[in-house]
Motif scaffolding. Sequence first.
Motif, PDB file in Angstrom:
ATOM      1  N   TYR A 112       0.915  -1.169  -0.165  1.00  0.00           N
ATOM      2  CA  TYR A 112       0.589   0.064   0.091  1.00  0.00           C
ATOM      3  C   TYR A 112       1.022   1.315   0.119  1.00  0.00           C
ATOM      4  N   PRO A 118      -2.893   0.906  -4.044  1.00  0.00           N
ATOM      5  CA  PRO A 118      -4.619   0.258  -2.937  1.00  0.00           C
ATOM      6  C   PRO A 118      -4.608  -1.162  -3.862  1.00  0.00           C
ATOM      7  N   ALA A 121      -2.995  -3.301  -1.831  1.00  0.00           N
ATOM      8  CA  ALA A 121      -3.380  -3.640  -0.755  1.00  0.00           C
ATOM      9  C   ALA A 121      -4.965  -3.516  -0.225  1.00  0.00           C
TER      10      ALA A 121
END
Length: 152
Positions: A112, A118, A121
Amino acid sequence: MGPKRYRWWHGAAFYAGIQVASFALKTAARALANPAEPDSSAADRQFYRSERLPVFAPPGAAFPIAWSINSISSIAGGLHVLNLPAGTEGREEFLKFQGAAWALFSTFNAAYFGLRSPLNAAAVTLLYSAVTAASLDIAWRRMRDPAAALSL
């Protein structure tokens, strides 16, 4: 059951090692992804704030508190299972899934913050949740061990 082979300090040493691994992975990922950008907690906070977050997203300060509680609980459960007799049904599978969970945990910051992704993540979070659910299933249904299940 005899004396406990694994004690609290084994858990503390394990957690320290996980933190070192997590920091090293994040630093390496950041250096590879964008060597010109500084690797700092201030830059990470700025990145987190710049994301489009849902209204129910917790403040950044909540994560270290929640994950410290979660980690301590998971490590306590892992120590409990490690101290069970070697032939306990489901013990080996539980420990394998927890090993996978800790490997994923240590890569989250790299995925991340290090890579500023994102999507990475989210993938790590999904896999972490899946192996934790598998661990929970083993603890509850195969091991029939409420302490191991509740630790997760």
